[in-house]
Design a protein around this motif. Structure first.
Motif, PDB file in Angstrom:
ATOM      1  N   VAL A 749      26.764  37.398   3.437  1.00  0.00           N
ATOM      2  CA  VAL A 749      28.050  37.977   3.816  1.00  0.00           C
ATOM      3  C   VAL A 749      27.947  39.462   3.214  1.00  0.00           C
ATOM      4  N   LEU A 750      27.695  39.765   2.109  1.00  0.00           N
ATOM      5  CA  LEU A 750      27.671  40.821   1.277  1.00  0.00           C
ATOM      6  C   LEU A 750      26.654  41.882   2.179  1.00  0.00           C
ATOM      7  N   LYS A 751      25.560  41.204   3.061  1.00  0.00           N
ATOM      8  CA  LYS A 751      24.826  42.159   3.524  1.00  0.00           C
ATOM      9  C   LYS A 751      25.427  42.557   5.114  1.00  0.00           C
ATOM     10  N   ASP A 752      26.177  41.644   5.523  1.00  0.00           N
ATOM     11  CA  ASP A 752      27.090  41.897   6.773  1.00  0.00           C
ATOM     12  C   ASP A 752      27.913  42.850   6.355  1.00  0.00           C
ATOM     13  N   ILE A 753      28.457  43.129   5.376  1.00  0.00           N
ATOM     14  CA  ILE A 753      29.676  44.166   4.947  1.00  0.00           C
ATOM     15  C   ILE A 753      28.705  45.395   4.538  1.00  0.00           C
ATOM     16  N   MET A 754      27.834  45.475   3.898  1.00  0.00           N
ATOM     17  CA  MET A 754      26.897  46.746   3.434  1.00  0.00           C
ATOM     18  C   MET A 754      26.266  47.276   4.758  1.00  0.00           C
ATOM     19  N   GLU A 755      25.673  46.225   5.332  1.00  0.00           N
ATOM     20  CA  GLU A 755      24.741  46.761   6.548  1.00  0.00           C
ATOM     21  C   GLU A 755      25.230  46.099   7.837  1.00  0.00           C
ATOM     22  N   PRO A 756      26.378  46.503   8.460  1.00  0.00           N
ATOM     23  CA  PRO A 756      26.976  45.843   9.486  1.00  0.00           C
ATOM     24  C   PRO A 756      26.149  45.804  10.748  1.00  0.00           C
ATOM     25  N   SER A 757      25.059  46.685  11.052  1.00  0.00           N
ATOM     26  CA  SER A 757      24.463  46.814  12.230  1.00  0.00           C
ATOM     27  C   SER A 757      22.946  46.081  12.139  1.00  0.00           C
ATOM     28  N   ALA A 758      22.701  45.532  10.816  1.00  0.00           N
ATOM     29  CA  ALA A 758      21.694  44.600  10.866  1.00  0.00           C
ATOM     30  C   ALA A 758      21.701  43.457  11.696  1.00  0.00           C
ATOM     31  N   ALA A 759      22.671  42.695  12.000  1.00  0.00           N
ATOM     32  CA  ALA A 759      22.709  41.680  12.814  1.00  0.00           C
ATOM     33  C   ALA A 759      23.575  41.612  13.554  1.00  0.00           C
ATOM     34  N   ILE A 760      23.737  42.120  15.042  1.00  0.00           N
ATOM     35  CA  ILE A 760      24.887  42.229  15.768  1.00  0.00           C
ATOM     36  C   ILE A 760      25.439  41.080  16.602  1.00  0.00           C
ATOM     37  N   ASN A 761      26.727  40.501  16.294  1.00  0.00           N
ATOM     38  CA  ASN A 761      27.066  39.638  16.841  1.00  0.00           C
ATOM     39  C   ASN A 761      27.410  39.637  18.407  1.00  0.00           C
ATOM     40  N   PRO A 762      26.723  38.924  19.178  1.00  0.00           N
ATOM     41  CA  PRO A 762      26.697  39.093  20.811  1.00  0.00           C
ATOM     42  C   PRO A 762      28.148  39.162  21.328  1.00  0.00           C
ATOM     43  N   GLU A 763      29.044  38.347  20.524  1.00  0.00           N
ATOM     44  CA  GLU A 763      30.401  38.164  21.242  1.00  0.00           C
ATOM     45  C   GLU A 763      31.386  39.306  20.761  1.00  0.00           C
ATOM     46  N   HIS A 764      30.764  40.217  19.922  1.00  0.00           N
ATOM     47  CA  HIS A 764      31.579  41.377  19.719  1.00  0.00           C
ATOM     48  C   HIS A 764      30.825  42.759  19.703  1.00  0.00           C
ATOM     49  N   LEU A 765      30.231  42.787  20.856  1.00  0.00           N
ATOM     50  CA  LEU A 765      29.459  44.226  21.138  1.00  0.00           C
ATOM     51  C   LEU A 765      30.312  45.407  21.421  1.00  0.00           C
ATOM     52  N   ALA A 766      29.982  46.328  20.708  1.00  0.00           N
ATOM     53  CA  ALA A 766      30.686  47.599  21.004  1.00  0.00           C
ATOM     54  C   ALA A 766      30.038  48.472  22.325  1.00  0.00           C
ATOM     55  N   TYR A 767      30.937  49.038  22.817  1.00  0.00           N
ATOM     56  CA  TYR A 767      30.185  49.984  23.760  1.00  0.00           C
ATOM     57  C   TYR A 767      30.538  51.447  23.724  1.00  0.00           C
ATOM     58  N   ASN A 768      29.601  52.524  24.189  1.00  0.00           N
ATOM     59  CA  ASN A 768      30.025  53.868  24.239  1.00  0.00           C
ATOM     60  C   ASN A 768      30.387  54.149  25.704  1.00  0.00           C
ATOM     61  N   ILE A 769      31.602  54.616  25.703  1.00  0.00           N
ATOM     62  CA  ILE A 769      32.257  54.887  27.187  1.00  0.00           C
ATOM     63  C   ILE A 769      32.485  56.279  27.284  1.00  0.00           C
ATOM     64  N   GLU A 770      31.885  56.813  28.361  1.00  0.00           N
ATOM     65  CA  GLU A 770      32.401  58.316  28.715  1.00  0.00           C
ATOM     66  C   GLU A 770      33.122  58.415  30.028  1.00  0.00           C
ATOM     67  N   LEU A 771      34.354  59.111  30.155  1.00  0.00           N
ATOM     68  CA  LEU A 771      34.916  59.248  31.027  1.00  0.00           C
ATOM     69  C   LEU A 771      34.814  60.525  32.001  1.00  0.00           C
ATOM     70  N   THR A 772      35.192  60.305  33.011  1.00  0.00           N
ATOM     71  CA  THR A 772      34.986  61.204  33.888  1.00  0.00           C
ATOM     72  C   THR A 772      35.594  62.867  33.640  1.00  0.00           C
ATOM     73  N   GLU A 773      36.421  62.830  32.850  1.00  0.00           N
ATOM     74  CA  GLU A 773      37.214  63.963  32.370  1.00  0.00           C
ATOM     75  C   GLU A 773      36.361  64.587  31.181  1.00  0.00           C
ATOM     76  N   GLY A 774      35.207  63.940  30.471  1.00  0.00           N
ATOM     77  CA  GLY A 774      34.688  64.146  29.511  1.00  0.00           C
ATOM     78  C   GLY A 774      34.955  63.622  28.141  1.00  0.00           C
ATOM     79  N   GLU A 775      36.145  62.721  28.166  1.00  0.00           N
ATOM     80  CA  GLU A 775      36.388  62.081  26.919  1.00  0.00           C
ATOM     81  C   GLU A 775      35.445  60.871  26.498  1.00  0.00           C
ATOM     82  N   ALA A 776      35.321  60.577  25.401  1.00  0.00           N
ATOM     83  CA  ALA A 776      34.385  59.744  24.945  1.00  0.00           C
ATOM     84  C   ALA A 776      35.198  58.318  24.217  1.00  0.00           C
ATOM     85  N   LEU A 777      34.799  57.240  24.361  1.00  0.00           N
ATOM     86  CA  LEU A 777      35.404  56.120  23.696  1.00  0.00           C
ATOM     87  C   LEU A 777      34.347  55.138  23.179  1.00  0.00           C
TER      88      LEU A 777
END
Length: 848
Positions: A749-777
């Protein structure tokens, strides 16, 4: 085992002799891992391992088309065709069969070949990539529109595992509705909101024309892989769930899927789910938290004529274990009452093992994820592919190990061994006993971060002193003599393989070194068998794995000593079988130590059925009844740790002998096959009591922490945990629900807090989204419709994005959770927060 030894052993049991902490000949030996494990360590001889020269993101599934083309489903939704361009036997190029530029295929697990192309189980729909014939596929939706799970973010895994039968019917699994609270107990009325008629937590069948969808079976958790065997029967792997729901899938499972059956997640409950019967698994992969994933049957692929390994491995299930890096070979025998499984671990890996598929050339192709359990580095992490090849086909293979007597263990090989190979047998062999001991566990490179896994390491392991060793006259068995042992636990045998500490027969630059080792697991299951000729002279005395002679014959087909027995059984004589049967909780989940149940199982009356073309004589402590000319039944009330002694005698010589064994209960008359673990040698005794894994938690690192103060920190703005995470139905849904952290260990649990990207939960994947007007989410997809996305951001806010405004969308290589969150908290606040996360809420003085 001779009759005198059998009588002595049974007498010891009868007079109450029990195992004690450290008998003579045993030395407690803590677990010690190999310091330099190779990427793949084979536990049987004759195999080489090579790494494919490819640089790909993590691959989830490997599939061969009927014409021999090889396809790989990436965690990132890309689908590749892999080819060997230089003829060295290793695929070295990957071309896009489908390029997932617009995230049309979110993170998915489950791909199979079917009519017209590749079929993929995905979120919200089943996809076919129609083979266009030009090296690419066109995406089509076969079916979808089912109800989403109530307890997962929209980016979570949904449909998982898929298989297509010979008629074009498509079978797939839908993940359970609420894996963390499967009964969905209504807080208002206290009743269960679990809906057994829902499509969630089921195996579904889609007709070949894609017009009809029906539920085949219920009670499934996450069926990561589905596959048909050569007999046309459907199997799946399912995930352990008892960490969150007592006895809800106590172990990772191999299931034979049958119409109308309920498979135990959630399990039967007198209040919440009283009107189901939990179908037993075919095999449980222990100890807890193996995370069974890939499943393939070892049959010739793509019109080839080769199988992986020796010929007698054909038809075996090849199962991948992600969270501890394992590959098992599980032999299955079909009886009239169902399947019986015999399992062997054949490889340990130092990466997360996702899938292992036999190739047309007779190799085994393995895909591994980088990162740590349970989830690895996610869609953008780099994986590896390996090929395991059976190169030394003359190397004697271990068939199985068994207890020939309380003091003798035998390891049987499929052909004569070279005594020179084992000249240091006494010094280099070992026999280790313990509840959680497994074959080759010294090569286990990592374990998942659950408290129950940590507790497994506290259960004592003992090494038995080898008193003498030998090789049988036919050179097909290694014999180890030890002090007596009668406790029904695991016994891991380690034998030497050659003189070198590593296998050094590398023939090309891709081949990887391995340690020299032969590792097999045995226990005290089985039957003591004696065959006498018509003069009463014992001609064969030994061990059988099962009472059912058809099952025993199949499991021992590569053993010469057992082939001789079945030849003898064709002659006039008498066969006598001695065993004990553990009939406790036959129709209920296998209870794991420390399980806290709020109910008791009802008494169970079990009936054993014996059918034979010979006249049987059965001696036992229960009622015996002959119901037909060739059928006998024994009916008994099962009791915990009170095994039923049984002796069966019958005449041989009237053709091929047969003895079919099955069972049913007073509650369910459907016959079922008797698993190996239910059949114990006549001198075996129940395992000694051991510390429960449910003892009060003691975490020195957070001593002095305050649960109530930790709760206030969790729901405070400075920590901001609540914006993304829930505990006890309070908080946000962007990140994983943390209610189960009381089952996790402090370090993970401490490792999950200190290194959150060491094991990425497939149920909560983050996405990088680029919009046509140039904005990024950047955020987690909470809802995904044909017209729009709902994106949950780390601030806790949700943003609605119209899909026509999206220019690109790609899974993030890092977790949405930022690093350095602890920097805002003092050491005392960190202890308080971790106390809230890891400990149960303390009771008040009034006990409330």
């Amino acid at each position: 085992m001779n009759r005198l030894m059998l009588q002595l052993a049974v007498a010891l049991v009868s007079f109450g002799f029990t195992a004690f902490a450290e008998p003579a000949g045993l030395v407690e030996k803590p677990f010690a891992a190999v310091t330099n494990p190779p990427p793949i360590q084979m536990l049987v001889p004759g195999f080489t391992v090579r790494e494919l020269p490819l640089n790909l993101n993590n691959i989830n599934n490997l599939v061969y088309a009927p014409d021999g083309r090889l396809f790989a489903l990436g965690y990132d939704g890309n689908v590749f065709q892999l080819k060997d361009t230089d003829g060295d036997g290793l695929e070295d190029t990957a071309s896009y069969f489908f390029k997932n530029e617009h995230n049309e295929i979110p993170a998915s697990i489950g791909m199979a070949w079917g009519p017209g192309g590749l079929y993929i189980a995905s979120r919200g729909r089943i996809i076919r990539l129609r083979d266009k014939g030009d090296g690419t596929g066109e995406l089509e939706t076969l079916t979808g529109g089912w109800v989403p799970p109530t307890a997962a973010a929209g980016s979570g895994l949904d449909a998982v595992g898929i298989a297509v039968d010979a008629s074009g019917n498509v079978y797939f699994g839908l993940g359970c509705d609420a894996w963390l609270e499967a009964y969905r107990v209504n807080k208002t009325n206290g009743n269960s909101d679990y809906n057994i008629n829902s499509e969630r937590g089921t195996i579904l069948k889609l007709s070949p024309d894609w017009k009809k969808r029906e539920v085949i079976s219920t009670g499934l958790r996450f069926t990561v892989s589905l596959a048909f065997n050569a007999k046309g029967d459907l199997f799946c792997t399912d995930q352990e769930g008892a960490t969150w729901l007592p006895n809800g899938n106590p172990f990772d499972e191999l299931l034979h899927i049958q119409a109308g059956r309920h498979y135990g997640f959630p399990p039967r409950h007198p209040k919440y789910l009283p009107n189901v019967l939990d179908e037993p698994s075919v095999f449980d992969y222990a100890p807890q938290h193996e995370s069974t994933c890939g499943l393939h049957f070892n049959e010739p692929v793509a019109n080839g004529n080769k199988v992986f390994g020796p010929a007698w491995w054909q038809g075996d299930a090849i199962v991948s274990g992600e969270s501890r890096g394992k590959i098992w070979r599980t032999k299955l025998v079909k009886t009239a009452a169902g399947y019986v499984a015999q399992n062997n671990l054949i490889a340990c890996l130092n990466m997360l093992t996702i899938d292992a598929v036999p190739t047309p050339q007779g190799d085994l192709l393995v895909t591994c994820h980088s990162g740590k359990p349970d989830w690895g580095t996610g869609p953008q992490g780099k994986g590896k592919l390996f090929k395991i090849s059976y190169v030394d086909t003359n190397a004697p293979q271990p068939v199985f190990a068994y207890a020939a007597s309380p003091t003798e263990t035998r390891v049987v090989f499929d052909r004569p061994i070279d005594p020179a190979q084992f000249k240091n047998l006494a010094k280099q062999s070992s026999l280790t006993m313990g509840r959680h001991v497994t074959a080759g566990d010294r090569f286990e490179s990592f374990t998942p971060g659950y408290q129950v896994v940590k507790d497994q390491g506290t259960i004592p392991r003992f090494e038995m002193r080898i008193l003498s060793t030998g090789i049988t006259a036919d050179k097909r068995s290694v014999v180890l003599q030890t002090a007596p042992r009668m406790q029904a636990v695991n016994y891991a045998v380690k034998l030497p393989e050659g003189e070198s500490p590593t296998r050094s027969c590398q023939t090309n630059r891709h081949e990887l070194p391995q340690h020299a080792a032969i590792d097999v697991l045995t226990d005290l299951t089985g039957v003591s068998a004696d065959w006498q000729d018509v003069k009463g002279k014992t001609k064969w005395s030994g061990w059988l794995p099962h009472l059912d002679l058809g099952v025993a014959r199949e499991f021992t087909m590569a053993s010469e000593e057992h082939r001789q027995l079945f030849e003898q059984l064709k002659k006039p004589g008498k066969l006598t079988l001695h065993t004990q049967l553990d009939l406790w909780l036959m129709l209920h989940p296998m209870t794991q130590p420390g399980a806290k149940l709020d109910y008791e199982y009802p008494p169970e009356t079990v009936t054993l059925v014996f059918k034979s073309n010979a006249k049987l004589k059965l001696k036992t402590g229960a009622k015996v009844k002959q119901v037909r000319k060739h059928e006998w039944q024994i009916t008994t009330a099962s009791k915990q740790d009170q095994w039923l002694p049984l002796e069966i005698t019958f005449a041989t010589g009237a053709g091929e002998p047969n003895l079919d064994v099955s069972w049913f209960t007073a509650e369910d008359s459907r016959p079922r096959a008797l698993p190996l673990r239910r059949i114990l040698l006549p001198w075996a005794m129940p395992k000694a009591a051991e510390p429960s894994v449910a003892f009060a938690r003691n975490i020195p690192e957070i001593a002095g922490g305050d649960w109530q103060r930790g709760k206030k920190i969790f729901f405070s703005e400075p920590a901001a945990c609540f914006k993304c995470h829930q505990i006890g139905s309070e908080g946000g849904k962007i990140g994983p629900d943390l209610s189960n952290l009381v089952q996790r260990d402090y370090v993970s649990v401490l490792k999950d807090i200190m290194e959150p990207s060491a094991a990425i939960n497939p149920e909560h994947l983050a996405y990088n989204i680029e919009l046509t007007e140039g904005e990024a989410l950047n955020g987690v997809i909470l809802d995904n419709t044909p017209e729009k996305l709902v994106v949950g951001q780390v601030t806790g806010k949700n943003i609605v994005v119209v899909k026509s405004q999206i220019a690109s969308m790609k899974a993030s290589a890092i977790s949405l959770m930022p690093e350095g969150l602890f920097k805002n908290l003092s050491a005392a606040q960190q202890r308080d927060l971790l106390t809230f996360l890891l400990m149960e809420q303390p009771k008040t003085k009034a006990g409330k």
